[in-house]
Enzyme design. Structure first.
Site: not given
Ligand code: IPE
Ligand code: IPE
Ligand code: MG
Length: 248
Positions: A22, A193-194, A186, A18-19, A69, A129, A35, A205, A63
């Site tokens: 941002r 946990i999303s 995460r 995630d992130g 989105r 792996l 991405h 853990e 997810s």
């Molecule tokens: C969780 O990230 C899904 C993936 C990293 C693929 P999101 O950015 O979609 O999660 P929420 O909505 O903030 O919980």
């Molecule tokens: C995770 O990064 C990638 C996916 C969910 C596909 P985000 O796109 O959720 O990035 P943020 O949370 O908006 O920074």
């Molecule tokens: Mg996100």
């Protein structure tokens, strides 16, 4: 460089990457650039896991909720997934990686489904792996599809309803033969946990870091592994019991 002699190495690592958005925003770049950088980070972490002889890695790429989105972002992510299938599979195969996609894959275009299927088929016999890419995946979806399988088996007389237990249910999930993740990571600072591997994470853990996924590199992975190595996994027992068993 990641050290290869970590005291207790997880067999199975599960990561919510995630992130990306941002990371891009901070650089005044479009989310798509985040991405793309996220894909580079994924490649790096997969390579580290191969080097470390980690048995299994499950990456949350998309997810079931991410379909909500904006259409342009979903389109960008699908394009990136297709490109990754075209560019990366050969190298993964050369590295003895067994690649699999888990999730409601029917939601993808025929082209993507074909690419995923071919990649899984090509790498199916690899013994290195086990790399699982969770795409269009939701933990609740996984439990529901397992319930469907078991209900169908009950109706056709292959199993009695009172025979359904935790072992049967976990066998009906999408990762039946792998041990549950030992370590969950995460990135991106959120502590949730999303809807990732809800059943499988029961005793995992949980490690959360503020680091944004495109910045997550080998030293960051090593920090998570060092944190994991000093966890005492009690599974409901007392610390003394665990110590006694470890000494025995
Ligand atoms: C969780 O990230 C899904 C993936 C990293 C693929 P999101 O950015 O979609 O999660 P929420 O909505 O903030 O919980
Ligand atoms: C995770 O990064 C990638 C996916 C969910 C596909 P985000 O796109 O959720 O990035 P943020 O949370 O908006 O920074
Ligand atoms: Mg996100």
């Amino acid at each position: 460089m990641v050290k290869t002699e970590t005291a207790a190495l997880p067999r199975h690592i599960a990561i919510i990457m995630d992130g990306n958005g941002r990371w891009a925003k901070r650089r005044l770049l479009p989310r798509q650039a985040g991405h793309r950088a996220g894909l580079t980070a994924a490649r790096r972490i997969i390579e580290s896991c191969v080097r470390l002889h980690i048995s299994a890695l499950t990456l949350f790429a998309f997810s079931s909720e991410n379909w909500q989105r904006p259409q342009w972002e979903v389109g960008n992510l699908m394009g990136l997934l297709m490109k990754a299938l075209e560019d990366e599979v050969r190298e993964l195969h050369a590295n003895n990686v067994r690649l699999r996609f888990i999730g409601a894959l029917d939601a993808f275009s025929p082209d993507l489904r074909h690419g995923m299927h071919r990649a899984a088929e090509l790498t199916a016999l690899n013994a290195g792996l086990a790399l699982n890419i969770a795409a269009s995946y939701g933990g609740r979806w996984d439990i529901v599809q397992a319930a469907h399988k078991l209900a169908a088996a009950a109706v056709s007389g292959h199993i009695r309803p009172d025979e359904i237990d935790e072992v049967c249910l976990s066998q009906a999930l999408v990762l039946p033969e792998l041990p549950d993740p030992d370590l969950f990571i995460r990135t991106g600072g959120e502590q949730r946990i999303s809807n990732f591997l809800l059943w499988n994470l029961a005793y995992t853990e949980l490690y959360f870091t503020d680091s944004l996924w495109p910045d997550f590199d080998e030293p960051a992975l090593q920090t998570a592994l060092d944190w994991y190595a000093v966890r005492q996994r009690r599974f409901g027992r007392t610390p003394e019991q665990v110590k006694e068993e470890a000494g025995a």
